[in-house]
Design an enzyme around this catalytic site. Structure first.
Site, PDB file in Angstrom:
ATOM      1  NE  ARG A   1      -8.577  -2.111  -4.910  1.00 15.52           N
ATOM      2  CZ  ARG A   1      -7.992  -1.567  -3.843  1.00 15.52           C
ATOM      3  NH1 ARG A   1      -7.200  -0.515  -3.983  1.00 15.52           N
ATOM      4  NH2 ARG A   1      -8.195  -2.060  -2.651  1.00 15.52           N
TER       5      ARG A   1
ATOM      6  CG  ASN B   1      -9.165  -7.484   3.812  1.00 15.92           C
ATOM      7  OD1 ASN B   1      -7.969  -7.338   3.630  1.00 15.92           O
ATOM      8  ND2 ASN B   1      -9.736  -8.664   3.954  1.00 15.92           N
ATOM      9  CB  VAL B   2     -10.517  -0.968   1.926  1.00 18.40           C
ATOM     10  CG1 VAL B   2      -9.258  -0.489   2.647  1.00 18.40           C
ATOM     11  CG2 VAL B   2     -10.157  -1.441   0.514  1.00 18.40           C
TER      12      VAL B   2
ATOM     13  CG  HIS C   1      -4.927  -0.520   6.012  1.00 22.24           C
ATOM     14  ND1 HIS C   1      -4.256  -1.631   5.558  1.00 22.24           N
ATOM     15  CD2 HIS C   1      -4.114   0.038   6.951  1.00 22.24           C
ATOM     16  CE1 HIS C   1      -3.100  -1.746   6.192  1.00 22.24           C
ATOM     17  NE2 HIS C   1      -2.981  -0.755   7.052  1.00 22.24           N
TER      18      HIS C   1
ATOM     19  CB  CYS D   1     -13.246  16.471   1.837  1.00 23.33           C
ATOM     20  SG  CYS D   1     -12.444  17.965   1.222  1.00 23.33           S
TER      21      CYS D   1
ATOM     22  CB  CYS E   1     -14.408  22.766   1.278  1.00 25.48           C
ATOM     23  SG  CYS E   1     -13.195  21.494   0.845  1.00 25.48           S
TER      24      CYS E   1
ATOM     25  CG  ASN F   1      -0.701 -16.735   4.182  1.00 27.66           C
ATOM     26  OD1 ASN F   1      -0.571 -17.034   2.994  1.00 27.66           O
ATOM     27  ND2 ASN F   1      -0.654 -15.497   4.608  1.00 27.66           N
TER      28      ASN F   1
ATOM     29  CD  GLU G   1       3.007 -17.088  -0.353  1.00 26.66           C
ATOM     30  OE1 GLU G   1       3.015 -17.789  -1.375  1.00 26.66           O
ATOM     31  OE2 GLU G   1       3.350 -15.889  -0.320  1.00 26.66           O
TER      32      GLU G   1
ATOM     33  CB  ALA H   1      -9.028 -17.928   4.519  1.00 31.06           C
TER      34      ALA H   1
END
Ligand code: BJW
Ligand code: ZN
Length: 265
Positions: free
Chosen positions: A71, A104-105, A141, A149, A175, A238, A240, A256
Site C-alpha cells: 500500500r 485516511n492514512v 487513523h 515502535c 529497543c 458519496n 451511494e 467527490a
C-alpha cells in the site's frame, strides 16, 4: 443528482460560521487508491481481522507488513485529486472557520495543502508554521508513511523501504521490538488529542461535510452525529447512501472529484 440539491448544499455551507469536514477513502478513490469496503475494496481478498488488528500483527507480522509495504508503494505513486485540492483551498481561505478531519492514512490532504499554499516542503523544524499547516487535516487513523515502535512508541517519520520477504528482515526499533505502521487498528484507541480536537470541532460546527466514507467505523463515524445533535447541518457526498444519509440535510450522490469543487466553489 438534482441541481437544486447542490444549490441547497452550497447555501448551507455559505451560511455556516464553522465547518467541520470528515473524509474517508472515497475522497482518494479518484487518485487511484482503492477503498476498503465494496466491490473493488482493499479487503475484498483480505478480511480486516486478518490484517488491521494488533492480534494479526502479533500472529503474523510479515503478512501485515507485506500488505502495508504494498500500500505504501501504491500511495507513493498517487497524487491529490480535485476534491483534495478544493478542500485545501477552502481551508486555506479561512483557517479559523474550517477543521478538516480525515480517516485516511494516505497523506494526500497534506500534499494538496502544500501544493495549494505554494510550499514545496513541509515545515518540519518544529518552529516554522507554514501557511499550509492551517489546511492540514486531523488524521484520526494515523499515517501510513510513518513507522512506530510496537513497544516503546518511538516514531520514525521517514522510514526506508520495508523488506517483508521474511520475518527476519522486518524493521526493528533500537529497543529491540518490531516497528509497525503508525496507523490505528481495530480495537486500538485513537490518539485522544486528535479525536478530542475532532469532536470539539464537530461540537462547534454549524455544518459537517461528510465526504466519501461508508461511516461505519467508530468513533470517527459519530462526528456528523455530534454536529447534528448540536443543531448543526449535515451535507454528504458519496456514490451511494450510507448510515449518514438518514439524517443528512442534503446528500449529493456522485463522485467527490466533481461534487466537492462544485460545492465549495
Ligand atoms: C466515493 C467514491 C468517490 C467511493 N466519490 N465517494 C461502536 C459501535 C460498533 C463498533 C464500535 C463502536 N465503537 C468502536 C467500535 C469498534 C470498531 C468499529 O468501529 N467497528 C465497526 C466496523 C463495527 N472501532 C475501533 O476498533 C476503533 N477503536 C476503538 O474504538 O477503540 C476503543 C478503545 C478505547 C480505549 C482503549 C482501547 C480501545 C479503531 C478503528 C480503526 C479503523 N482503522 C482502519 C484501518 C486504518 C489503517 C489502514 O489504513 O490500514 O481505518 S479500518 C478502515 O476503515 C480504515 C478507514 O479509515 C476506516 C473507514 O473506512 P472509510 O474511509 O469509510 O472507507 P470505506 O471503504 O468503508 O468507504 C468508502 C466510501 O467512499 C463508500 O461509502 C463509497 O461509496 C464511497 N466512494 N468512491 C465519493 N469517487
Ligand atoms: Zn522501541
Amino acid at each position: 443528482m438534482h441541481a437544486d440539491h447542490l444549490t441547497r448544499a452550497r447555501r448551507i455551507v455559505e451560511d455556516a460560521r464553522r465547518v467541520v469536514v470528515l473524509t474517508g477513502a472515497g475522497v482518494s478513490a479518484e487518485s487511484g487508491i482503492p477503498t476498503f469496503r465494496g466491490e473493488a475494496g482493499l479487503w475484498k481478498s483480505h478480511r480486516p481481522e486478518e490484517l488491521a488488528t494488533p492480534q494479526a500483527f502479533r500472529r503474523d507480522p510479515r503478512l501485515v507488513w507485506e500488505w502495508y509495504a504494498w500500500r505504501r508503494t501504491l500511495v507513493a505513486r498517487c497524487e491529490p485529486n480535485q476534491a483534495h485540492r478544493a478542500l485545501a483551498r477552502f481551508a486555506l481561505a479561512d483557517a479559523s472557520r474550517t477543521t478538516l478531519v480525515t480517516q485516511n492514512v494516505d497523506g494526500l490532504h497534506h500534499q494538496a495543502a502544500r501544493a495549494e499554499a505554494g510550499e514545496t516542503t513541509a515545515p518540519n523544524d518544529g518552529t516554522t508554521l507554514g501557511l499550509a499547516e492551517s489546511a492540514y487535516p486531523l488524521e484520526v487513523h494515523g499515517a501510513i508513511h510513518r513507522d512506530r515502535c510496537s513497544s516503546c512508541g518511538r516514531l520514525d517519520e521517514a522510514p526506508g523501504r520495508v523488506d517483508a520477504e521474511s520475518a527476519d528482515s522486518l524493521p526493528t526499533c533500537g529497543c529491540g521490538a518490531l516497528m509497525r505502521p503508525d496507523v490505528v487498528w481495530f480495537g486500538e484507541a485513537l490518539d485522544p488529542d486528535v479525536i478530542g480536537a475532532s469532536m470539539a470541532a464537530a461540537d462547534e460546527a454549524d455544518v459537517c461535510l461528510v465526504i466519501g466514507t461508508s461511516a461505519v467505523v467508530h468513533p470517527a463515524a459519530s462526528i456528523p452525529e455530534v454536529t447534528r445533535r448540536r443543531g448543526g447541518r449535515v451535507v454528504e457526498v458519496n456514490l451511494e447512501p450510507t448510515p449518514v444519509t438518514g439524517y443528512a440535510d442534503v446528500t449529493l450522490l456522485g463522485t467527490a472529484g466533481s461534487l466537492v469543487p462544485a460545492l465549495l466553489a
